[in-house]
Design a protein around this motif. Structure first.
Motif, mmCIF file in Angstrom:
data_model
loop_
_atom_site.group_PDB
_atom_site.id
_atom_site.type_symbol
_atom_site.label_atom_id
_atom_site.label_comp_id
_atom_site.label_asym_id
_atom_site.label_seq_id
_atom_site.Cartn_x
_atom_site.Cartn_y
_atom_site.Cartn_z
ATOM 1 N N GLU B 28 0.851 -1.375 -0.037
ATOM 2 C CA GLU B 28 0.047 0.232 -0.030
ATOM 3 C C GLU B 28 0.811 1.398 -0.138
ATOM 4 O O GLU B 28 0.431 2.660 -0.114
ATOM 5 N N HIS B 29 2.312 1.083 0.259
ATOM 6 C CA HIS B 29 3.066 2.167 0.051
ATOM 7 C C HIS B 29 3.266 2.848 -1.534
ATOM 8 O O HIS B 29 3.774 2.044 -2.372
ATOM 9 N N ASN B 30 2.701 4.090 -1.697
ATOM 10 C CA ASN B 30 2.974 4.646 -2.965
ATOM 11 C C ASN B 30 4.370 5.258 -3.127
ATOM 12 O O ASN B 30 4.788 5.680 -4.228
ATOM 13 N N ARG B 31 5.173 5.369 -2.141
ATOM 14 C CA ARG B 31 6.379 6.197 -2.230
ATOM 15 C C ARG B 31 7.601 5.088 -2.016
ATOM 16 O O ARG B 31 7.545 4.315 -1.001
ATOM 17 N N GLU B 52 4.543 5.775 -10.235
ATOM 18 C CA GLU B 52 5.644 5.288 -11.076
ATOM 19 C C GLU B 52 6.540 6.720 -11.419
ATOM 20 O O GLU B 52 7.402 6.416 -12.420
ATOM 21 N N ALA B 53 6.365 7.701 -10.940
ATOM 22 C CA ALA B 53 7.151 8.981 -11.367
ATOM 23 C C ALA B 53 8.297 9.129 -10.348
ATOM 24 O O ALA B 53 8.169 9.260 -9.182
ATOM 25 N N GLN B 54 9.424 9.217 -10.941
ATOM 26 C CA GLN B 54 10.708 9.593 -10.431
ATOM 27 C C GLN B 54 10.849 10.996 -10.046
ATOM 28 O O GLN B 54 10.874 11.700 -11.109
ATOM 29 N N LEU B 55 10.627 11.418 -9.046
ATOM 30 C CA LEU B 55 10.700 12.776 -8.580
ATOM 31 C C LEU B 55 11.720 13.464 -8.210
ATOM 32 O O LEU B 55 11.861 14.827 -8.169
ATOM 33 N N GLU B 56 12.735 12.587 -7.689
ATOM 34 C CA GLU B 56 13.927 13.340 -7.286
ATOM 35 C C GLU B 56 15.097 12.460 -7.375
ATOM 36 O O GLU B 56 15.007 11.226 -7.302
ATOM 37 N N GLU B 68 13.795 2.377 -12.156
ATOM 38 C CA GLU B 68 12.451 2.360 -12.741
ATOM 39 C C GLU B 68 11.380 1.984 -11.889
ATOM 40 O O GLU B 68 11.709 1.140 -11.017
ATOM 41 N N ARG B 69 10.245 2.455 -11.960
ATOM 42 C CA ARG B 69 9.233 1.678 -11.220
ATOM 43 C C ARG B 69 8.107 1.837 -12.282
ATOM 44 O O ARG B 69 6.883 2.746 -11.962
ATOM 45 N N PRO B 70 8.089 0.900 -13.162
ATOM 46 C CA PRO B 70 7.058 1.199 -14.372
ATOM 47 C C PRO B 70 5.477 1.069 -14.116
ATOM 48 O O PRO B 70 4.726 1.677 -14.642
ATOM 49 N N LYS B 71 5.147 0.242 -13.142
ATOM 50 C CA LYS B 71 3.616 0.356 -12.702
ATOM 51 C C LYS B 71 3.304 0.895 -11.320
ATOM 52 O O LYS B 71 2.285 0.461 -10.912
ATOM 53 N N GLY B 72 4.394 1.635 -10.707
ATOM 54 C CA GLY B 72 3.982 1.919 -9.523
ATOM 55 C C GLY B 72 4.215 1.037 -8.268
ATOM 56 O O GLY B 72 3.915 1.253 -7.409
#
Lengths: 111, 113
Positions: B28-31, B52-56, B68-72
């Motif tokens: 359940e962790h999105n980060r 799935e977004a690489q923010l930093e 990568e984190r293709p599907k979150g």
């Protein structure tokens, strides 16, 4: 590189003694965290502090978030052999998602 | 076990080879975060994903590194053309929110010979 100064770097104490370690920073943090790491494992969270001046306990562990937001300490009372390990402080600033870790305090306890 | 899972636990590779590590966060962790830890030091931040977004990305993450984190859900960290200086423990962590505490995995220890 590291921005947190953690001291002492290592401690060798007798079972039953109390332990104190601290971290200081040149910048302000909004969150202070204390972790313990055993060999070959990832860090495990011990205590999280979210407000300046906050004093929080977890069993024999007590940690405080410094008033200036630039320091924190961790105390362990009545140490036992399983307290052996490396203790890390970590700070999170107001903006950004990364944690900055201290260099660690290696604790050794003599039974 | 619903903790953060990392594979492999250990990897020995020859200099110049490519390696890939995998991290499965708490569901359940999105980060999701990657850190690197060298002997006698605290972990150092590499990169952060929200879903799935690489923010930093840290400046430690050279061009040879890609995550990568293709599907979150799970994430991979690849190091191309490994160098001896890449030898370290690579730690993955996940959290439910920015204020939430991280849960770390047991790490992947990379040795480049």
């Amino acid at each position: 590189g590291q921005q947190l100064n953690q001291s002492p770097q290592s401690m060798f104490i007798q079972e039953g003694e109390d332990v104190s370690m601290n971290c200081t920073s040149s910048s302000i943090f909004n969150t202070w965290l204390w972790y313990k790491q055993d060999p070959g494992e990832g860090p495990v969270l011990l205590i999280a502090l979210y407000k300046a001046g906050e004093l929080t306990s977890n069993g024999r562990l007590t940690a405080q978030f410094g008033i200036t937001r630039k320091d924190s300490f961790l105390n362990i009372s009545a140490s036992i052999p399983s307290d052996v390990g490396i203790y890390f402080c970590a700070g999170r600033p107001n903006a950004g998602n990364m944690l900055t870790f201290g260099g660690g305090t290696r604790l050794m306890v003599k039974p | 076990d619903t903790g953060v899972s990392q594979n492999p636990r250990h990897k020995i590779t020859k200099r110049g080879q490519n390696v890939t590590f995998r991290c499965d966060p708490i569901s359940e962790h999105n980060r999701l975060y990657w850190y690197r830890q060298t002997l006698g030091q605290g972990p150092e931040f590499l990169t952060y994903f929200q879903n799935e977004a690489q923010l930093e990305k840290s400046r430690l993450l050279s061009d040879r590194f890609s995550a990568e984190r293709p599907k979150g859900s799970f994430s991979t960290l690849e190091i191309q053309r490994t160098e001896q200086g890449d030898s370290a423990m690579y730690l993955c962590a996940s959290s439910l929110s920015r204020e939430g505490s991280y849960t770390f995995g047991s790490g992947t220890r990379l040795t480049v010979v």
